[in-house]
Design an enzyme around this catalytic site. Structure first.
Site, PDB file in Angstrom:
ATOM      1  CD  GLU A 123      -2.782   1.448   0.272  1.00 35.03           C
ATOM      2  OE1 GLU A 123      -3.186   2.602   0.057  1.00 35.03           O
ATOM      3  OE2 GLU A 123      -3.141   0.465  -0.381  1.00 35.03           O
ATOM      4  CG  ASP A 256     -18.561 -19.319   1.615  1.00 36.13           C
ATOM      5  OD1 ASP A 256     -17.628 -19.999   1.160  1.00 36.13           O
ATOM      6  OD2 ASP A 256     -19.753 -19.489   1.305  1.00 36.13           O
TER       7      ASP A 256
END
Length: 492
Positions: A123, A256
């Site tokens: 970053e 998920d």
């Protein structure tokens, strides 16, 4: 650790004692600790190839000091001291880590020498002029000197060797960054430290440090006391309940994929058929590559286990002597059976990931996420909440879906990926392993979102917060299941 002689040269008594001594041992521990911290802090993920530290020992002349290097292929969060290589000052390997039991891959020493480090996908790399998140910055490493002005010659040589670099790392001193002139980033960072501290204090007082008149700050950050001491500046990522109450704040969210970020139909109607239809072509075209041979070895191991257990659909795979065509034919039959049974096994998922990679590269596949997913990911990311993916699909497949989605590349909002190598998704120990990897103080600081009831139960047993995703096409939940539910990520 197995010691080896280099070019027939045996180590002397002093060197052998140094090699097996506390200084080398402490350096191995330091690298493994640093790798885990780099991962837990969200600075660097992936494997730990070529992270290198020179072994300091005052009794050894600098030119003769050894070098410890992390291996290629081992995830940073799982690095241990026993995984390290020990190199001579000229880069020759003196000690190699002992291989772990199959199906772990054998250790590999990176081809990168310890004379420079490469930085990419970080970053804050954008803080160096001309570089962005996906760019690669090569930072030469030079020895320190008694006085800064004596570094001139070494800096000049480093720039000559790496003309595109904008930084040089001086051992045991700091980084020099090239702007209009060379700036000692160590001194520069000390100045920024005080500015950063002042900005935080203004933030705690409800003032906006970015405006000259210190106007009121717009975003309300919970957990900040009026005394000017920051106790907890994490943003609430709890799940909304029907009575508009919220669960405790979260530091991480684990998602998920199938039925949660992505429609089940995309997996069952697009990805699975593509893998099934292309497995034979893929294996034939790449049969002799190291990657595919590793896939075949893993499949052989799984099929042998299935045959011993009497698993339906498992057929023997002939030896390589039988010929490529017969081996591929047997592999195709086993993979087809595994896909039809929707088996959550590493051997299948690893091969599927490689097949899907080809599909994405040829633009024959595009990942699909629900419309609310990109906005939610950005919101959590901007709030300082780390987001991870945990799916039965391989980490490669996960990266492909989010890196080539119908909303573009979403990987910049994700801090990491977990697959079945950490364990079965319906076992609580898998979630305990994830908690260890993401670096939180307690499991309740992690929120897991899934559409599968059994996974929710396992995560809850491990102490995680759990929310169940209700999406079109998802299976029904048991009555009185006891979990909070959402129909959109924007509810979190």
């Amino acid at each position: 650790m197995a010691s080896v002689a280099v070019n027939g040269l045996k180590l002397g008594t002093t060197s052998q004692a140094y090699l097996e001594g506390k200084a080398v041992s402490d350096t191995k521990v330091l690298i493994s600790d640093l790798c885990r911290q780099f991962y837990n802090l969200g600075w660097v993920s992936g494997t730990g190839g070529s992270i290198t530290i020179k072994v300091h020992d005052d009794s050894i002349p600098k030119p003769e000091q050894l070098v410890v290097m992390s291996p290629s292929g081992v995830q940073k969060e799982r690095m241990v001291p026993e995984d390290m290589y020990v190199l001579s000052p000229n880069g020759s390997v003196l000690c190699t880590p002992s291989p772990k039991p199959y199906p772990h891959k054998p250790p590999k020493c990176s081809d990168c020498g310890p004379l420079f480090m490469k930085i990419t996908h970080m970053e804050m790399i954008k803080g160096i002029k001309g570089h962005g998140y996906y760019d690669e910055l090569v930072v030469p490493i030079i020895e320190n000197t008694a006085y800064e002005y004596e570094l001139t010659e070494s800096l000049a040589k480093a720039i000559e060797a790496y003309p595109k670099t904008t930084a040089v790392l001086v051992r045991n001193h700091g980084i020099y960054i090239w702007g209009d002139s060379w700036i000692n980033a160590k001194t520069q960072a000390e100045c920024y430290h005080y500015l950063f501290e002042a900005a935080i204090k203004l933030h705690q007082l409800g003032l906006d440090p970015t405006t000259p008149n210190h106007g009121p700050i717009k975003q309300n950050v919970k957990g900040v006391s009026g005394s000017g001491i920051c106790r907890n500046i994490s943003v609430n990522a709890g799940t909304a309940a029907s009575d508009n109450k919220f669960e405790p704040s979260r530091r991480c969210i684990v998602l998920d994929i199938e039925g949660t970020t992505t429609p089940i139909s995309f997996v069952t109607d697009v990805l699975f058929p593509y893998a099934r239809d292309n497995v034979g072509r893929h294996l034939s075209a790449t049969y002799d590559t190291e990657e595919t041979q590793d896939d075949i070895k893993l499949l052989r191991f799984q099929v042998q286990e299935d045959l011993e257990k009497g698993v339906a659909g498992a057929v023997p795979i002939p030896s390589d002597d039988a010929g490529k065509e017969e081996v591929v034919q047997a592999l195709v039959a086993n993979v087809d059976s595994m896909i039809k049974a929707d088996r959550k096994i590493t051997a299948l998922k690893q091969l599927q990931g490689h097949i899907w990679r080809t599909g994405f590269e040829k633009n024959e596949l595009t990942g699909v996420v629900f419309d609310d997913v990109p906005e939610a990911l950005k919101k959590w990311h901007d709030s300082g909440i780390k987001v991870y993916i945990y799916s039965s699909g391989s980490r490669l497949a996960q990266r492909l879906i989010f890196g080539n989605s119908n909303y573009g590349d979403l990987r910049e909002y994700l801090s990491g990926f977990f697959d079945t190598t950490v364990g079965n998704k319906r076992e609580s120990s898998s979630y305990a392993e994830i908690v260890q990897s993401v670096g939180v103080d307690k499991p309740s600081e992690v929120l897991f979102v899934t559409d599968v009831f059994q996974e929710a139960v396992a995560a809850k047993a491990a102490g995680l917060g759990v929310t169940v995703s209700i999406r079109p096409g998802n299976g029904a939940l048991p009555e009185n299941h006891g979990f909070m539910t959402i129909t959109s990520f924007l509810e979190i």
